[in-house]
Write an enzyme that holds these catalytic residues in place. Sequence first.
Site, PDB file in Angstrom:
ATOM      1  N   GLU A   1       0.602  -1.099   0.162  1.00 26.40           N
ATOM      2  CA  GLU A   1       0.047   0.072   0.038  1.00 26.40           C
ATOM      3  C   GLU A   1       0.795   1.384   0.007  1.00 26.40           C
ATOM      4  O   GLU A   1       0.624   2.244   0.771  1.00 26.40           O
ATOM      5  CB  GLU A   1      -1.082  -0.017   1.193  1.00 26.40           C
TER       6      GLU A   1
ATOM      7  N   GLU B   1      -6.397 -10.386  -1.582  1.00 25.83           N
ATOM      8  CA  GLU B   1      -7.314 -10.291  -0.410  1.00 25.83           C
ATOM      9  C   GLU B   1      -8.597 -10.187  -0.827  1.00 25.83           C
ATOM     10  O   GLU B   1      -9.547  -9.288  -0.409  1.00 25.83           O
ATOM     11  CB  GLU B   1      -6.623  -8.824   0.335  1.00 25.83           C
TER      12      GLU B   1
HETATM   13  O1  G3I Z   1      -5.622  -8.941  18.797  1.00 29.07           O
HETATM   14  C1  G3I Z   1      -6.148  -7.787  19.280  1.00 29.07           C
HETATM   15  C2  G3I Z   1      -7.005  -7.991  20.594  1.00 29.07           C
HETATM   16  O2  G3I Z   1      -6.067  -8.622  21.462  1.00 29.07           O
HETATM   17  C3  G3I Z   1      -7.644  -6.495  20.840  1.00 29.07           C
HETATM   18  O3  G3I Z   1      -8.287  -6.956  22.018  1.00 29.07           O
HETATM   19  C4  G3I Z   1      -8.263  -5.917  19.856  1.00 29.07           C
HETATM   20  C5  G3I Z   1      -8.980  -4.761  20.168  1.00 29.07           C
HETATM   21  O4  G3I Z   1      -9.076  -3.709  19.200  1.00 29.07           O
HETATM   22  O5  G3I Z   1      -7.589  -5.907  18.911  1.00 29.07           O
HETATM   23  C6  G3I Z   1      -7.001  -6.825  18.387  1.00 29.07           C
HETATM   24  O6  G3I Z   1      -6.105  -6.789  17.062  1.00 29.07           O
HETATM   25  C7  G3I Z   1      -6.884  -6.383  16.037  1.00 29.07           C
HETATM   26  C8  G3I Z   1      -6.468  -7.344  14.912  1.00 29.07           C
HETATM   27  O7  G3I Z   1      -6.923  -7.033  13.717  1.00 29.07           O
HETATM   28  C9  G3I Z   1      -6.869  -8.593  15.141  1.00 29.07           C
HETATM   29  O8  G3I Z   1      -8.152  -8.803  15.055  1.00 29.07           O
HETATM   30  C10 G3I Z   1      -6.326  -4.890  15.556  1.00 29.07           C
HETATM   31  O9  G3I Z   1      -6.766  -4.156  16.532  1.00 29.07           O
HETATM   32  C11 G3I Z   1      -6.581  -4.720  14.394  1.00 29.07           C
HETATM   33  O10 G3I Z   1      -6.175  -3.446  13.662  1.00 29.07           O
HETATM   34  C12 G3I Z   1      -6.066  -5.738  13.445  1.00 29.07           C
HETATM   35  O11 G3I Z   1      -6.968  -5.420  11.980  1.00 29.07           O
HETATM   36  C13 G3I Z   1      -6.331  -5.851  10.801  1.00 29.07           C
HETATM   37  C14 G3I Z   1      -5.995  -4.842   9.828  1.00 29.07           C
HETATM   38  O12 G3I Z   1      -5.472  -5.286   8.570  1.00 29.07           O
HETATM   39  C15 G3I Z   1      -4.584  -3.990  10.579  1.00 29.07           C
HETATM   40  O13 G3I Z   1      -3.410  -4.678  10.776  1.00 29.07           O
HETATM   41  C16 G3I Z   1      -7.189  -6.825  10.231  1.00 29.07           C
HETATM   42  O14 G3I Z   1      -7.476  -8.090  10.937  1.00 29.07           O
HETATM   43  C17 G3I Z   1      -6.785  -7.214   8.743  1.00 29.07           C
HETATM   44  O15 G3I Z   1      -7.772  -8.118   8.318  1.00 29.07           O
HETATM   45  C18 G3I Z   1      -6.221  -6.081   8.131  1.00 29.07           C
HETATM   46  O16 G3I Z   1      -5.668  -6.719   6.741  1.00 29.07           O
HETATM   47  C19 G3I Z   1      -5.357  -5.659   5.843  1.00 29.07           C
HETATM   48  C20 G3I Z   1      -4.224  -5.964   5.073  1.00 29.07           C
HETATM   49  O17 G3I Z   1      -3.137  -6.481   6.094  1.00 29.07           O
HETATM   50  C21 G3I Z   1      -3.534  -5.027   4.018  1.00 29.07           C
HETATM   51  N1  G3I Z   1      -4.668  -4.700   3.295  1.00 29.07           N
HETATM   52  C22 G3I Z   1      -6.003  -4.306   3.715  1.00 29.07           C
HETATM   53  C23 G3I Z   1      -6.279  -5.354   4.829  1.00 29.07           C
HETATM   54  C24 G3I Z   1      -7.762  -5.356   5.551  1.00 29.07           C
HETATM   55  O18 G3I Z   1      -7.733  -3.930   6.026  1.00 29.07           O
END
Ligand code: G3I
Length: 367
Positions: free
Chosen positions: A149, A254
């Site tokens: 990105e 994705e």
């Molecule tokens: O694991 C913690 C948990 O312990 C906590 O209680 C909770 C509170 O918000 O957060 C949890 O972590 C989250 C994690 O996902 C696991 O669910 C993070 O906050 C959250 O920011 C994270 O989001 C991920 C996001 O990328 C940011 O990294 C999404 O799962 C994931 O699907 C998303 O994937 C991205 C790709 O990497 C790049 N392209 C876009 C795609 C979708 O956004």
Amino acid sequence: MIASATLACAGCATAQPTLKEAFKEHFLVGAALNESHFTGRDAVQTAIIKKQFNTITPENVIKWARIHPNPERFAFGPADRYVEFGERNGMFIIGHTLVWHSQTPSWVFENGKGGAADREMLLARMSNHIHTVVGRYKGRVKGWDVVNEALNEDGSLRQSRWLKIIGQDYLIKAFEFAHAADPDAELYYNDFSLEAPAKREGAIALVKNLQTAGVKIAGIGTQMHVKLDGPSTQMVDDTLTEFGKLGVKVMVTELDVDVLPAASRDRGADVSLRFAQNPALNPYTNGIPPAIQQAFNNRYASLFALYVKHSKVVDRVTFWGVTDGDSWLNDWPIRGRTSYPLLFDRSGEPKLALSSVLETAKKTHVK
Ligand code: G3I
């Protein structure tokens, strides 16, 4: 409304080929995994993964913030489990992602004295991170999303801290470090909304710049977090055609189809977008209406028809998750919605859309 359970395809599980079998002449088919998948904590989803997919991507466990939270500490446990799972099941294992503006701890960009890191310091950190992570899984993780990105919607380079501190050659450096760490690994550029012409052009220029610089780039990933009504089939077709001319593999990295109402005019997948909860934007808590379900089936069928059409260059199609209940779209860009973007419902039952997708594999193709 009809309950989502009734949308499952009774008998599909036994009567149909699996995704990986159906498309084996065309491309790899995969899914993004979270920890409950590869630790076996969710037996239903783990079984789906083993049965349906031949390639996997880690949804979160190899992001910088997770695997390298502090300057001196790497947290390899979950990533090790992920790679072991892929190896046990003979899957093509992807690493996601090495250099991204998001999910990177602030210390990476700071000098420890209250100021910003300079170019040399940040390059040294990038080099250390990439050599350590790619080096650990050398020969095991077969392909890496090296830079994720890096583009704005107009196709220009995003003003990330990577760009501001290092300069435009941060992309070249990231690929060079990854190649040095594992010369046999495939290295990719990955981004969303690449079906929009301006951003598509930006991605093409980015890949060409890397190629001109002599960088070993093996593929370009178009994420394809799409809506029911956009991007248009023509835009997807055009992007696959244009990317196919670059001389690199093209990957859908994705994939999901969001059926929920848009929270804003922004059609991208920028994780920083957030909106307040609003029941009007969460209309299908008890299941989705037949008309939406039909549109969903048709959307998946037309996307896969295009992937098959372009299977000479499309090397892999990866879904961003396994079942609806685990999708990131339940929490983005609004927390706590009920989303239906994948081919398996909340119970792990295949949806009718799976059959629509499998039908497209029967079409003729040239590989
Ligand atoms: O694991 C913690 C948990 O312990 C906590 O209680 C909770 C509170 O918000 O957060 C949890 O972590 C989250 C994690 O996902 C696991 O669910 C993070 O906050 C959250 O920011 C994270 O989001 C991920 C996001 O990328 C940011 O990294 C999404 O799962 C994931 O699907 C998303 O994937 C991205 C790709 O990497 C790049 N392209 C876009 C795609 C979708 O956004």
